[in-house]
Design an enzyme around this catalytic site. Structure first.
Site, PDB file in Angstrom:
ATOM      1  N   ARG B 330       0.804  -1.217   0.000  1.00  0.00           N
ATOM      2  CA  ARG B 330       0.000   0.000   0.000  1.00  0.00           C
ATOM      3  C   ARG B 330       0.841   1.273   0.000  1.00  0.00           C
ATOM      4  NH1 ARG B 330      -4.838  -1.462   4.351  1.00  0.00           N
ATOM      5  NH2 ARG B 330      -5.840  -2.982   2.999  1.00  0.00           N
ATOM      6  N   HIS B 401      -6.576   6.378   5.731  1.00  0.00           N
ATOM      7  CA  HIS B 401      -7.470   5.249   5.967  1.00  0.00           C
ATOM      8  C   HIS B 401      -7.466   4.742   7.406  1.00  0.00           C
ATOM      9  CE1 HIS B 401      -9.768   1.735   5.192  1.00  0.00           C
ATOM     10  NE2 HIS B 401      -8.787   0.904   5.364  1.00  0.00           N
ATOM     11  N   ARG B 435      -0.309  -1.309   8.812  1.00  0.00           N
ATOM     12  CA  ARG B 435      -1.206  -2.417   9.114  1.00  0.00           C
ATOM     13  C   ARG B 435      -1.477  -3.231   7.850  1.00  0.00           C
ATOM     14  NH1 ARG B 435      -6.252  -3.369   8.320  1.00  0.00           N
ATOM     15  NH2 ARG B 435      -6.908  -1.249   7.819  1.00  0.00           N
TER      16      ARG B 435
END
Lengths: 251, 642
Positions: B330, B401, B435
């Site tokens: 990501r 996010h 994460r």
């Protein structure tokens, strides 16, 4: 992207005891890519700048899943687009010069608290009366110990998709919460985990529904038509079956 | 500020078991004598409330929404990880532990992460027993899928609504306890302060958002499950009411705040399309399995995507990272998208987007196959943007996010304030600097169902707590403080809105500052600049914001103002934390810390620690403490995706 001008007629009511009325507002330069709630944000910024009180409305996730938003738009709960919540309704569904009437979800069991914001805690109390499997944390069997046919799991998921927004109640001519209640009853009746308590569950949840002042289903099917998650009234048939069976055997 | 992590000794695999045994218990008959407050009803809060009530404690639970079922856990799409190894593809507790700690770029505690992996299997069993309709194979067994950052299929899911189904499971368990009278539920309450008596957390001050009434509640233990602070950036994928207020108030009362600059920025979101935008919508990461990311080669190429021939397109992820291509993690995907747009190659009306193109996948597999995989996502995208991804490439851009940072907690999930616990996204414990997908749901439920009860029992059994009634001086003082603050917020509004700013206008300015200077890539000078600009925003807020209405009623502008006031204060430790960490790690690139190929370079020698911030009252700068991280069971390795 284009922009449109609108006339909004919005229900304003100061609190549960106050009388409410429809106020008219003109709003220009509404971008068609905006969501309906963003359009209300713009209106509220404008009202704030004018020293007027903004319109109160419930909302949270703004991606169609928390079930917090909702209003009746031109007589239709969540507005003209199929299977979306109000936050996912976009202004491209409207045209230049449209007049839009915006009202709260109305029902005997949903008192209006302010403007478009209503009290839907009756739905929570229906779940509290039995919308669960009585299992404590810990000591549960392995997840794969009970095979569940994929088709049953899918049907249960169809019902479990309910977001508890209350559009079904607001649209029902009888103010019934049958679609909401039946979604939970169906989900748990379709899964083996829910079997032990299915009769008691049906009786308790229906009793709570009545106590809250919700009406009963007469197959008007308005609920299914406005449900943002496409919950089918087949679930109501399943609820009736569960209830009838429970009433006859548990008596 | 003392940071004792209380990590148990012994082999990694035995730590949790040993700890459960060495922790003291409260016998079942005595539990009803103890009151517990839980703030928040997401996965962590709802599961903790239900579990503690089942065990016999008297629980009071608070949520900001009209119903505990609406917390933002509900919006999680992808799934939940567990080390069940149902697919027999080599998974194990140790592998899930390793993937999670590696994914977090070796900035989390080994013992915590191992425990998370250990209890993951029980979570699945628990949820199945509650009637969560997980996806199944035709034979009736649970189905799994694979997810970013893992080479095994260990993710359990319920269509694209896994968070919803898990939350409704926890909500049903909570509802059962409400019905049994073991949980008293308070809806539409916003936590404004934590109350300390003799240095221990003994209660909270809340505002009833419907009536404006400030109320005090007392207990023996306070558990915060109040989520993340992504909305500091104004635009994020968080729900509108998600905020930092509860955690920030606790911080100001003495709870250390760990790694506040660790924020995850997700690469595949629908781009911003106008000033009026209120939030960003995530598109599942799985789209990158078949979509190809590209931008025009030439700066300012305004042709429609279909008119741009192959040779004028730059598939920058495939070119730069040949072995991972479009499936880089990501942070790498996010950073590169921003880089392309900063160079002026961004597409769409705003120039702040890149293409995610399915044309080749459709040519290869056929439209039907692609629609079967992504049909619901394509439909969601089309509803929001009015463009069909089958005909035109999607436009995507990164968005804030998830926040890995949060209140510092020890192995028992207790903050530096005795008796104050933090669970779920509002603590910092398990995800390090990044994460992995499908791990947030796992952590929320692990904390709530399987960890917190042991910690609460141990705390109650080892501390003698004086009897209180909730009317003592600290409760009154806190109430007064909260009321004064609301008056202060409203002080500029008496003489009307002329020449004033709205709450959102200031919030947007704060969001831009954080996004520009404390976003994906950070640099010392730019962070210093942000730190200088921040007091101006703060001044603007307190001097110039107009709030309509008053505090004695439902007032949504006032609610937002209170949250923004805290975001503005909180932003300072975010920026300071980013500044103090002169290394690239996890989600963030620090410009000063790069390899020769412009890739993130971690600095283990100087930064293998958790940065924990202490609030100093008055105008003094906050103080940073370090919890050194020791890696006894894994060896930190440098990530490479070339």
């Amino acid at each position: 992207m284009s922009s449109i001008n609108l006339t909004l007629k919005i229900w304003r009511q100061h609190n549960s005891d106050a009388l409410g009325n429809l106020e008219t507002y003109d709003l220009d330069n509404v971008h068609t890519d905006m969501s309906f709630l963003e359009m209300l944000d713009i209106l509220n910024e404008k009202l704030t700048k004018e020293g007027k009180e903004p319109v109160a409305f419930d909302h949270d996730c703004r991606e169609g899943i928390c079930g917090m938003c909702g209003a009746v738009i031109d007589g239709v709960a969540h507005g003209p687009e199929k299977e979306v919540t109000l936050c996912q309704l976009h202004m491209r569904n409207f045209s230049k010069g449209d007049t839009i009437v915006i009202e709260p979800f109305r029902s005997r069991a949903f008192p209006v608290k302010k403007d478009l914001l209503v009290d839907r805690s009756a739905l929570d109390r229906i779940i509290q009366s039995g919308g669960y499997v009585s299992v404590n944390t810990g000591g549960t069997p392995d997840g794969n110990s009970l095979p569940i046919p994929s088709s049953n799991a899918e049907l249960a998921m169809d019902a479990a998709a309910c977001i508890g927004c209350g559009a079904c109640v607001a649209s029902c001519p009888n103010g019934a919460a049958m679609l909401f209640t039946s979604a939970k009853i169906s989900q748990l009746a379709l899964l083996p985990q829910g079997h032990a308590e299915r009769q008691q569950r049906a009786l308790s949840m229906v009793a709570q529904m009545d106590e809250e002042g919700f009406g009963n289903c007469t197959n008007a099917k308005e609920c299914e038509a406005v449900c943002p998650k496409g919950i089918s009234i087949r679930n109501i048939a399943r609820l009736n079956k569960e209830y009838l069976f429970a009433a006859l055997t548990e008596g | 500020m003392e940071l004792n992590s209380r990590v148990p000794s012994g082999p990694l695999a035995d730590k949790w078991n040993n700890h459960k045994f060495s922790n003291k218990l409260v016998n079942p008959a005595n539990r009803r004598k103890y009151k517990v407050i839980v703030v928040g009803t997401g996965l962590a809060g709802a599961s903790a409330s239900a579990t503690l009530a089942e065990q016999g404690y008297e629980v009071q639970t608070f949520c900001i929404q009209d119903s505990p079922r609406r917390a933002h856990s509900i919006a999680a799409q992808g799934g939940i990880n567990a080390a069940k190894n149902y697919q027999n593809d080599g998974d194990s507790v140790h592998r899930l532990f390793y993937d999670t700690i590696k994914g977090g770029d070796f900035r989390a505690r080994e013992a915590n992460v191992y425990r998370l992996a250990e209890v993951s299997n029980e979570i699945i069993d628990q949820c199945v027993a509650q009637g969560v309709p997980f996806a199944r194979e035709y034979g009736g067994t649970l189905a799994n899928r694979s997810f970013g950052g893992a080479q095994v299929s260990r993710t359990f899911y319920a269509r694209g609504q896994t968070g919803q189904q898990l939350l409704l499971g926890a909500y049903s368990a909570l509802s059962r306890q409400i019905n049994a009278g073991n949980v008293k539920m308070f809806n539409r309450r916003e936590m404004m302060d934590v109350v300390l008596v003799d240095g221990k957390a003994r209660g909270i001050t809340v505002r009833d958002v419907m009536t404006g009434k400030i109320e005090s509640y007392y207990a023996d233990v306070v558990i915060l499950a109040t989520g993340g602070y992504g909305n500091a950036y104004f635009l994020s994928t968080n729900a509108m009411a998600s905020n930092v207020t509860a955690a920030w108030r606790a911080h100001k009362k003495g709870a250390g705040f760990a790694n506040p600059s660790f924020v995850q920025i997700h690469p595949t979101c629908i781009p911003v399309h106008g000033d009026y935008q209120s939030k960003l919508t995530l598109m599942s990461e799985s789209l990158r399995n078949d979509g190809r990311v590209w931008v025009p080669r030439k700066v300012g190429d305004k042709r429609r995507p279909s008119e741009i021939p192959e040779e004028d397109r730059d598939y920058y992820l495939e070119n730069k990272y040949p072995s991972f291509g479009n499936l880089v993690p990501r942070d790498v995907a996010s950073r590169n998208a921003k880089e392309q747009c900063d160079e002026g190659k961004g597409v769409g009306n705003t120039g702040l987007a890149v293409y995610l193109d399915f044309a080749d996948a459709i040519k290869r597999d056929g439209e039907e196959t692609i629609l079967k995989k992504y049909g619901n996502l394509f439909q969601m995208y089309e509803k929001i943007t009015d463009s069909n991804p089958v005909e035109e490439p999607m436009l995507i851009y990164p968005a804030v996010h998830y926040t890995m940072g949060g209140l510092w907690v020890d192995y028992d999930l207790m903050t530096t304030i005795p008796g104050l616990f933090a669970i779920g996204e509002c603590n910092f414990s398990d995800h390090g600097a990044n994460r992995l997908g499908a791990s947030a749901l796992m952590q929320g439920l692990a904390d709530g169902y399987f960890i917190i009860a042991t910690s609460v029992a141990h705390y109650l059994a080892t501390n003698s707590l004086e009897k209180i009634l909730g009317s003592e001086a600290p409760f009154k003082d806190s109430k007064k403080e909260v009321e004064d603050r609301i008056d202060k917020l409203l002080q500029n509004s008496a003489d009307g809105p002329a020449g004033k700013l709205t709450v959102d206008e200031v919030h947007k300015e704060l969001g831009r500052l954080l996004w520009d200077h404390c976003g994906m890539a950070r640099e010392g000078g730019s962070l210093e600049k942000a730190l200088k600009e921040l007091p101006e925003i703060k001044k603007k807020f307190w001097d110039n914001v107009y709030i309509p209405g008053n505090g004695k009623d439902l007032n949504q502008s006032l609610e937002r103002a209170g949250r923004v006031a805290d975001f503005v204060e909180f932003a300072e430790i975010m920026i300071r934390d980013a500044l103090a960490r002169n290394e690239s790690c996890g989600c963030h690139l620090r410009e000063e810390s790069q390899t020769e190929e412009h890739e993130a370079k971690r600095d283990d020698e100087n930064y293998t620690h958790v940065s924990v911030w202490e609030h100093i009252s008055g105008d003094e700068a906050p103080k940073m403490h370090k919890e050194e991280l020791k890696f006894e069971f894994v060896t930190p390795s440098q990530r490479s995706y070339k």
